[in-house]
Design an enzyme around this catalytic site. Sequence first.
Site, PDB file in Angstrom:
ATOM      1  N   PRO A   1       0.830  -1.212   0.000  1.00 35.72           N
ATOM      2  CA  PRO A   1       0.000   0.000   0.000  1.00 35.72           C
ATOM      3  C   PRO A   1       0.861   1.258   0.000  1.00 35.72           C
ATOM      4  O   PRO A   1       1.265   1.761   1.044  1.00 35.72           O
ATOM      5  CB  PRO A   1      -0.815  -0.132   1.289  1.00 35.72           C
TER       6      PRO A   1
ATOM      7  N   ASP B   1       5.660   2.545   2.297  1.00 36.39           N
ATOM      8  CA  ASP B   1       4.797   1.391   2.563  1.00 36.39           C
ATOM      9  C   ASP B   1       4.000   1.689   3.830  1.00 36.39           C
ATOM     10  O   ASP B   1       4.555   1.748   4.925  1.00 36.39           O
ATOM     11  CB  ASP B   1       5.676   0.155   2.746  1.00 36.39           C
ATOM     12  N   HIS B   2       2.676   1.859   3.690  1.00 38.39           N
ATOM     13  CA  HIS B   2       1.852   2.270   4.831  1.00 38.39           C
ATOM     14  C   HIS B   2       1.728   1.176   5.890  1.00 38.39           C
ATOM     15  O   HIS B   2       1.286   1.445   7.009  1.00 38.39           O
ATOM     16  CB  HIS B   2       0.465   2.687   4.344  1.00 38.39           C
ATOM     17  N   ARG B   3       2.122  -0.041   5.590  1.00 42.43           N
ATOM     18  CA  ARG B   3       2.130  -1.089   6.602  1.00 42.43           C
ATOM     19  C   ARG B   3       3.238  -0.854   7.625  1.00 42.43           C
ATOM     20  O   ARG B   3       3.138  -1.294   8.779  1.00 42.43           O
ATOM     21  CB  ARG B   3       2.324  -2.465   5.951  1.00 42.43           C
ATOM     22  N   VAL B   4       4.287  -0.158   7.201  1.00 46.76           N
ATOM     23  CA  VAL B   4       5.458   0.082   8.050  1.00 46.76           C
ATOM     24  C   VAL B   4       5.537   1.538   8.487  1.00 46.76           C
ATOM     25  O   VAL B   4       5.807   1.837   9.656  1.00 46.76           O
ATOM     26  CB  VAL B   4       6.753  -0.309   7.298  1.00 46.76           C
TER      27      VAL B   4
END
Length: 217
Positions: free
Chosen positions: A17, A189-192
């Site tokens: 994402p 990366d929006h997960r991180v």
Amino acid sequence: MRRAIARRLTESKQQVPHFYLTVDCRMDALLALRAQANQGGAVKLSVNDFIVRAAALALREVPEVNASWHEDAIEFHAGADISVAVATDGGLVTPIVRDADVKPLSAIAGEIVELAGRAKVNRLKPEEFTGGSLTVSNLGMYGIKQFAAIINPPQAAILAVGAAERRPVVDDNGDLKAATVMTVTLSADHRVVDGAVGARWLAAFRALIENPVRILL
């Protein structure tokens, strides 16, 4: 190589994402310092050398960006290892300058030239382009003003660097003047990396670029 690049970038764009943050950096002080440093020097420093070290120092200031996503955990990296995108006849290769936050600019400059030269003749070892903390992709030499790059997994971010060009700006006193400005875009990366974390990293990077003596320290 093109097949492998296509597979990795498709997976990245589909599964990671992405979000994007863009800032303008004033370059006049950096260009003046570079010109002074290159007078009579054995190693000629490029603007990209400053950018690579600034990116590494910004990772030291905002270590939350120096991380990779795994399904069972987020991995935080000890070193600030900066991948540098190099165009070759076969496709894009990203050799890594390891521990760029603790190396002098002259060492970074020499290493980038050496790695890029071997990348273009397909002589890099796998460990020289595998892993890394963050990638710098610079298209400024082609006159590109601004672009957004695709993240290189397992890294959590890539910095897209545009051309440094003369533009009208308003100074702190409200006066209109000309300045050299470079636009950079961080893909994260929006997960991180959350938006506020990415913004803090980009602010740290811009502060280094606009106060380039800190890059030399």
